[in-house]
Structure formats: C-alpha cells, structure tokens
Enzyme design. Structure first.
Site, PDB file in Angstrom:
ATOM      1  N   GLU A   1       0.813  -1.221   0.000  1.00 11.18           N
ATOM      2  CA  GLU A   1       0.000   0.000   0.000  1.00 11.18           C
ATOM      3  C   GLU A   1       0.849   1.274   0.000  1.00 11.18           C
ATOM      4  O   GLU A   1       0.429   2.304  -0.508  1.00 11.18           O
ATOM      5  CB  GLU A   1      -0.968   0.009   1.187  1.00 11.18           C
ATOM      6  CG  GLU A   1      -2.113  -0.977   1.056  1.00 11.18           C
ATOM      7  CD  GLU A   1      -1.784  -2.361   1.597  1.00 11.18           C
ATOM      8  OE1 GLU A   1      -0.595  -2.613   1.922  1.00 11.18           O
ATOM      9  OE2 GLU A   1      -2.711  -3.191   1.690  1.00 11.18           O
TER      10      GLU A   1
ATOM     11  N   PHE B   1     -11.324  -7.854  13.388  1.00 11.18           N
ATOM     12  CA  PHE B   1     -10.219  -8.250  12.514  1.00 11.18           C
ATOM     13  C   PHE B   1      -9.931  -7.135  11.491  1.00 11.18           C
ATOM     14  O   PHE B   1     -10.838  -6.623  10.853  1.00 11.18           O
ATOM     15  CB  PHE B   1     -10.592  -9.544  11.775  1.00 11.18           C
ATOM     16  CG  PHE B   1      -9.532  -9.971  10.803  1.00 11.18           C
ATOM     17  CD1 PHE B   1      -8.267 -10.327  11.240  1.00 11.18           C
ATOM     18  CD2 PHE B   1      -9.800  -9.994   9.436  1.00 11.18           C
ATOM     19  CE1 PHE B   1      -7.277 -10.703  10.325  1.00 11.18           C
ATOM     20  CE2 PHE B   1      -8.815 -10.360   8.527  1.00 11.18           C
ATOM     21  CZ  PHE B   1      -7.555 -10.725   8.973  1.00 11.18           C
ATOM     22  N   GLN B   2      -8.690  -6.779  11.361  1.00  8.34           N
ATOM     23  CA  GLN B   2      -8.240  -5.702  10.474  1.00  8.34           C
ATOM     24  C   GLN B   2      -8.923  -4.379  10.764  1.00  8.34           C
ATOM     25  O   GLN B   2      -9.147  -3.571   9.872  1.00  8.34           O
ATOM     26  CB  GLN B   2      -8.398  -6.104   8.995  1.00  8.34           C
ATOM     27  CG  GLN B   2      -7.463  -7.261   8.625  1.00  8.34           C
ATOM     28  CD  GLN B   2      -7.248  -7.431   7.138  1.00  8.34           C
ATOM     29  OE1 GLN B   2      -8.135  -7.114   6.346  1.00  8.34           O
ATOM     30  NE2 GLN B   2      -6.090  -7.930   6.759  1.00  8.34           N
TER      31      GLN B   2
ATOM     32  N   LYS C   1     -17.651  -1.190   5.689  1.00 10.09           N
ATOM     33  CA  LYS C   1     -18.130  -2.142   4.685  1.00 10.09           C
ATOM     34  C   LYS C   1     -19.653  -2.118   4.547  1.00 10.09           C
ATOM     35  O   LYS C   1     -20.183  -2.231   3.439  1.00 10.09           O
ATOM     36  CB  LYS C   1     -17.653  -3.546   5.054  1.00 10.09           C
ATOM     37  CG  LYS C   1     -17.705  -4.507   3.885  1.00 10.09           C
ATOM     38  CD  LYS C   1     -16.997  -5.809   4.201  1.00 10.09           C
ATOM     39  CE  LYS C   1     -17.045  -6.750   3.009  1.00 10.09           C
ATOM     40  NZ  LYS C   1     -16.417  -8.041   3.309  1.00 10.09           N
TER      41      LYS C   1
ATOM     42  N   MET D   1      24.451   8.860   2.074  1.00  9.97           N
ATOM     43  CA  MET D   1      24.334  10.111   2.817  1.00  9.97           C
ATOM     44  C   MET D   1      24.603   9.885   4.303  1.00  9.97           C
ATOM     45  O   MET D   1      25.246  10.698   4.958  1.00  9.97           O
ATOM     46  CB  MET D   1      22.948  10.732   2.595  1.00  9.97           C
ATOM     47  CG  MET D   1      22.843  12.172   3.035  1.00  9.97           C
ATOM     48  SD  MET D   1      23.990  13.277   2.153  1.00  9.97           S
ATOM     49  CE  MET D   1      22.933  13.933   0.866  1.00  9.97           C
TER      50      MET D   1
END
Lengths: 187, 584
Positions: free
Chosen positions: B52, B114-115, B164, B482
């Site tokens: 993502e 969940f999630q 949802k 760097m």
C-alpha cells in the site's frame, strides 16, 4: 581549511536552531474558535496543539448552534507573539474551523469561569469558609454537617484567589470549567 | 437527477465524475464491494501495487506529473497503516491525493475487529482532512468534498474511510456540483497594496533574487509561465528549492541552480548577499535557510504563499502576500508594467558581475575517473543522453537525489518527482510507476540508490504486470551514502550500519521478475549501457556500480549560514561542531 577559509570546528550552532530571531517574551491569549460540530473536530484542534508543541492553559467547548451544527471552542494559550500568530494561522487551516478570534487583541472582552470546590471541616474553619464564600459571592450548592460544595463564577484569577483561601480551611477537591469568553460591545 | 445505488457503486461513480482515470490500490476484506464494482466497469483503470505504501507514492508521482489528484484504494487496518508514510510524504510536499480506505462495518467499529484500526485517528495528523463516512447518504458528497479539499488552496492528501456496511447499503447519489465545498475556500488573490509595495521594492533593488519553490509547480503551468516572464523581464537572478525545479528552465539566463544544503555556491551566496529576496511558493525550510540567525542578513524579504501559516513561521517577512502564486505573479507583472517596467539597471549589472565571479568557482566540477564511475559523471552522462527526450525524473532519497538535482537540468514543471519534505526512501520507484501511468509514452527514469530502491523493490511486479517501461537507474555504492557521508563528517568515520552486505544481484533480480537488468561498472561502457536502457521497450533495472566513498558537495554544514559552504575540494574533517552534530 577550505577554499572559503572556514576554520576547522568553527560551527557553534545547529541547523535546527530555529528560534533565535524572534522575541522570547511570552504572552497569554484567549482564542475563540467557531467550528462545525462534527466528529473529531476537537481532536483536530487538540492534536494541532500537541503535535506542534503549543501550550493549552484552558480549553472549553460546547455546541452553541444546534441547527447550524456549530460549536465554540475557547482556548487560553501562552506563547511568544510569533507562536500565537502561528497558532491562529494553523487553526484557520483546519477544514471545519470557520472563524478564529483572538479576544486578547480584538478589543476588550469578558472572561468567566465556573468552579465547584468541596471544603470539609468543622468549628471555626467551617464558619470562616462560609464567611469568605459570602465575600466572593460563592454559593453553597451542597452541604453536610462536615462539608460544603461551593459554586463560584468569575475570572480565572478570582477563582484562583478563592481556591487559595479555601486551601487551609479544608479544601478537598476542585472542578473548573475553563474559560468562556466573549468580546464586549455590540459587535 | 440523483439516483439510488449502493455505496460501492457510488464510489466508482464519484471517481468517474471527478475525472479519475487511474486508481492505485490493493484489495482486502473491507473494500471487496468496491473492488467488485471496479471489476464491472472499464472507465477507471486500477493498478495493482505490491504494497500500500507503493500505491500512495504512485498516486503522488501521478499527481505531480499530471497536475491532477492521485487516487488510492486500500483496505482497512494494515492497508490503511501502510498508507501512512505516503500520506505524510504528500502532506509535507503538498501533493493532492485522495486515499479511500475500507473500514470494518459501523456496528463493529470499536470492538477490535479483525483488520480494524482507528484510521481517521491515525491519519488525522498526516492528512489535510479526513472523514469517516457512517451513512451511505453522505458518501458521494463526502468524496466530492474530499477532492475539493485535496486540490483547493495548498494541495495535500485527504482520506475517506468507508465502513463495509456503508458500501453495501443503498442511497441517492449526489452529483459533483451538489457537494458542499463552500466551507473551504482559501484566498487566492493577493492584497494589491502589498503587491504594489513589492513592485516598488523590485524597482529599486540593487541585489535582488527570486527564491522559488514547489508552490509554483502546484499552482499550475500558467504560474511557471508568469514566473519566467517576470524573471526574464526584470533580469533578476533566480534560484529554486528542490521541490521547485523546472518552474524556471535550467537553460534560462537568470538561472543560478538549486539552493540549500547541497545547493550551488552561486545560488547560496546570492541568497546570503541579496538586498531583496522574493520567495515565491517556498517555505524557508531548514535545508534551505541553514543557520537562521545568519540567514540572508541584509535583505528585505517578500513571501508569496497560499498558506497563511507559512508566512512568518520561521523567517520574518517584510512583504507578506497570501494568495495563489499564479494570481499574485500576474498582478505583480501587471502593476510593474503599468508603472513603467523599472529596475535598478546599474545595481543589477554590478550584482550580476558579482554572481559571475561566484559561478567561476564551478562548484559542481569533478574529475571523471578512468577506473570507476563517479556518481556525478553518471548523472552528467544521463543528462547528456536523455535531455532532449520527453523525460520525467523521479528519485529516491539520499546522495543520488542531490546529485540528480545538481547535474540534471529541468526545462519544464511537473518533470521532477522527489520526496523533499519527508525524505522518504522508497518513494521513487512507485512514484515512477505513477508517472508512467500519467504519461504512457514518456521516458520515465527513477534515479535511485540501491538502499532506497530496495525499500520498495516489490513494485517490480507492478511494473512488469502493467508493462510500464520505467527505468530504474541505481547508483550503487553499496552504502547508505548520505548516512555514511555524515558519519564521516560528524562521527569520526565510524560507519555504523551504513553499508549493505548481502546485496542482491540486481540483474538476476530483474530477470526473476521478468524484466531486463543491466550492470555497468566501467566508465567506458556507461554511454552504451545508458542507451541500451533507454532503447529497451520495458522496465529496466540498471545497476550502476559507482565510487563507494564519494561525498556530495557543495554542502552547508549543520549550523552554518549560506556563506560557509564546503566545496568538493575542501577539507571536511571537523567542519561540523559538537552542537551541529546534534541535528540531522
């Protein structure tokens, strides 16, 4: 030595030394913020203060227009003049914020706070507490044989003064609302 | 006419109404209804990323290269938390993106389902604004408002969290023009009185300099055009931040090159010595100002910015102008022309003579080596072989990013995609995918370091799946260059964890994903190898093995002002004191 004749080890400050050019003088301001009364709006305002390291001395919030879904947040904050300006500009960027008023600079204003103080004791102390409450125009809103709950309204300084006097007389608990403020006059 | 549809259908319809043609995303349980709608239509192309974070950076690249908002679709919980780095990156660089996240059903919110994650809570400080939509009735209008907030005023990322059950339920669709946008209307026109004062200062300035930033790019191509007109008509010198490269062409006669910590000598000295600094859409970032109490001590400063909170934030401004860069520059030009196009010719002539002396220092000079490829040389050759093409450049973060900014020339805006404010390693590869989606026929090159590139290398799968011919030009020094440079300068050459052991064979890695890999280590082969990369029709991973301990110069050491730059030939030991070492 470089082509620029920089002395070795001559650096004394850091690249992030960000506050040297402005005054360090602190001011306390009262801000009135009109916001859409929607979920998370208070979290946005508080998150701004915590995320950017600003102070909150007091914060009061309640819906003021049910139809228009608007709330008024009154914030008392302390910072340098530059920080106060930043706070106002940053508040103004928040999408549900409609207006930001600095009551401290926009003319004179009225500031009031309500506090409840529980004082317990007996004998002379109890009498003295009641006498002082009378002088401060505090009301007794609950009473037992051993205690009082006083309600006082006034400026934060007045509430402070009253609380200080109650301390040796058996002050148990204090609940304060924080400051509510309005500009004086017709505007 | 409004019409009833499911929340999921509404999402796709709202995106269509907003003119969205590309969405970067990754499916999951909480966004399945929306993915089902995406499956059943052909107007919007969905690019399946491999992480993502890649979706958000790709959307950023797309937005930066096209001027349109980038769109992402990810699931709840880990989908949303993986998007956080990209959101923060977009917030720091003012990139307009709209991220749609799935959420567990409203009746499960707060139950540690969940999630489940508190997505609006987590992303509140890293978005311009975000919404949790609890009723399908409000979904379409909220998405339209989200696009408005992302693109109006100072652009930035927004997020809409959609449970949802809201996706499954039906309601009337609100078309784009019915959405409320009135509560967020930033000021775009500058104050004419202040603009006139600025013009008066322009007329008399002896040592002026334009200091421009990403705001010019964000304001649109017209702003860049107006900037060019103003710079060329006044004959003033101009420098730019990392984010603003391309607004004024690198071949323009006023161009001094980039300024700041690794900026050009002449640009930084012009900033230090000027008597009028005109900041156009930049924000006095600490990489630009160096030590603040010694920053451009003798100048009056104008600051044109659409965000009132940028004004007087770190540097006190004499001519604060709140407004859109394009509008303000147009008014500045109008007033300046109406007052007779005056400038202080004599002063300017002396100022340019001084600048020409600084240019003679030739701060970017390097000696090419016959044995190893010096990274500066790799950049110079890449520039020479690609500058005449329809070219877009992305970068990761580190030394290679600074070398790209120094040695590549940008003639137009929206051609340079880099993570400036947040400095996100792993930005460039997914960003290049987004750019290529916006410009399918262009040559899109991601100048990378091997360490940054490995942070999002999984996106090779995306590039191959969607046949995106992005060129990954990796300056491989087997070091976190760097970090290593700072350890050399600040920490007694103790190279704590700044080298990469067990690096992959990049050619084999590319081949494992089904694309082309090229390795080059001999300077004599470099040109041919670059040409091979350009001419290959498909994604390429170019492993350019470069000098391992090269330092990036010029450099303003920590805690020093602009006039105390270190040049390439300079002795760098102990250049940064103990207090400077505290900061990055």
């Amino acid at each position: 030595m470089s082509a620029l004749k920089i002395k070795k080890g001559s650096t004394k400050h850091s690249a992030y030394n960000l506050r040297p050019t402005f005054s360090e003088h602190l001011e306390t301001h009262t801000l009135a913020v009109i916001v859409d009364n929607e979920p998370g709006v208070l979290a946005r305002v508080i998150g701004l203060f915590s995320g950017r390291g600003y102070n909150i001395d007091s914060l009061t919030v309640a819906e003021i227009d049910h139809e228009g879904h608007q709330s008024r947040i009154t914030i008392v904050t302390t910072g340098t003049p530059q920080v106060i300006e930043q706070i106002k500009a940053q508040l103004g960027r928040i999408v549900p914020v409609h207006e930001v008023h600095d009551l401290t600079v926009e003319g004179r204003s009225v500031e009031r706070e309500l506090a409840l103080l529980k004082v317990s004791g007996s004998g002379d102390k109890r009498v003295e507490a009641l006498r002082l409450a009378d002088i401060f125009r505090a009301q007794v809103v609950d009473s037992t044989l051993e205690s009082f709950v006083f309600q006082i309204t006034g400026t934060p300084e007045k509430v402070d003064a009253f609380a200080d006097l109650m301390r040796p007389l058996g002050l148990q608990e204090v609940a304060r609302t924080g400051v509510a403020a309005l500009a004086r006059g017709t505007e | 006419m409004s019409k009833a549809m499911t929340g999921a259908k509404m999402v796709v319809q709202a995106l269509r109404d907003q003119g969205v043609d590309t969405v970067f995303g990754y499916p999951g349980g909480a966004v399945l209804p929306i993915y089902d709608e995406i499956f059943q239509q052909n107007d919007i192309r969905h690019i399946l990323v491999r992480h993502e974070q890649g979706a958000v950076h790709a959307a950023e690249g797309y937005a930066r290269a096209t001027g349109k908002p980038g769109v992402c679709l990810v699931t709840s919980g880990p989908g949303a938390t993986n998007a956080v780095t990209g959101l923060t990156d977009a917030l720091m660089d003012s990139i307009p993106i709209v991220v749609l996240t799935g959420q567990v059903p409203t009746f499960m919110i707060g139950s540690d389902a969940f999630q489940e994650a508190d997505t609006v809570g987590i992303t509140r400080p890293c978005t311009k604004h975000n919404w949790l939509v609890k009723e399908t009735e409000k979904l379409s209008a909220t998405i339209h408002e989200a696009f408005h907030v992302a693109t109006a005023g100072r652009p930035g990322p927004v997020l809409v969290d959609i449970p949802k059950d809201v996706q499954f339920a039906s309601a009337d669709y609100q078309p784009r023009n019915a959405a409320k946008t009135q509560r967020y209307q930033p000021q775009v026109k500058g104050d004419m009185e202040m603009i006139t004062k600025l013009v008066e200062a322009i007329e008399t300035a002896k040592r002026p300099v334009f200091y421009t930033g990403g705001g010019v790019i964000n304001s649109g191509p017209a702003a860049s055009q107006l900037l060019r007109e103003l710079v060329d008509a006044t004959g003033f010198p101009i420098t730019s931040t990392l984010m603003g490269l391309g607004a004024y062409p690198a071949s323009g006669r006023g161009w001094l090159g980039m300024l700041g910590m690794h900026g050009l000598y002449e640009a930084n000295l012009a900033m230090h010595g000027c008597d009028l600094m005109i900041n156009v859409g930049a924000r006095f970032d600490d990489r630009i100002t160096g030590r603040l109490d010694a920053f451009s001590p003798n100048s009056r400063k104008a600051h044109i910015d659409i965000d009132p909170s940028s004004i007087n934030k770190v540097v006190r401004t004499d001519f604060p102008i709140i407004g859109d860069v394009g509008h303000v520059l147009e008014d500045v030009l109008k007033v300046w022309k109406a007052r007779g196009r005056k400038v202080n010719r004599e002063g300017l002539q002396r100022w340019w003579a001084e600048i020409e002396e600084w240019k003679k220092v030739d701060c970017l000079k390097y000696k090419p080596s016959g044995k190893t490829i010096r990274p500066q040389h790799a950049m110079a050759r890449l520039e020479a072989l690609t500058k005449d093409r329809d070219r877009y450049i992305c970068t990761e973060v580190g030394q290679h990013q600074m070398w790209a900014a120094q040695y590549l020339g940008f003639e137009d805006p929206n051609r340079w995609m880099t993570s400036g404010g947040l400095g996100t390693m792993g930005y460039g590869f997914p960003a290049s995918i987004g750019v290529q989606m916006g410009h399918p026929d262009a040559l899109v090159i991601n100048v990378a370091g091997e360490a940054s590139w490995l942070m999002n290398m999984q996106e090779l799968g995306t590039a191959v799946q969607f046949r995106l011919p992005v060129k990954q030009f990796i300056l491989n020094n087997e070091r976190l260059g760097m970090v290593r440079q700072w350890q050399e300068l600040l920490h007694g050459e103790r190279y704590s964890h700044s080298w990469s052991e067990a690096l992959p064979d990049f050619v084999k890695l590319a081949e494992a994903f089904g694309c082309k890999g090229i390795i080059c280590k001999d300077p004599a082969d470099l040109d041919d190898a670059i040409m091979e990369m350009i001419e290959h029709d498909g994604p390429v991973v170019f492993d350019c093995l470069v000098e391992k301990h090269e330092n990036c110069f010029p450099m303003i050491p920590s805690g020093e002002p602009h006039n105390k730059m270190l040049l390439g030939e300079a002795s760098t030991k102990d250049a940064i004191g103990a207090k400077g070492a505290v900061m990055v």
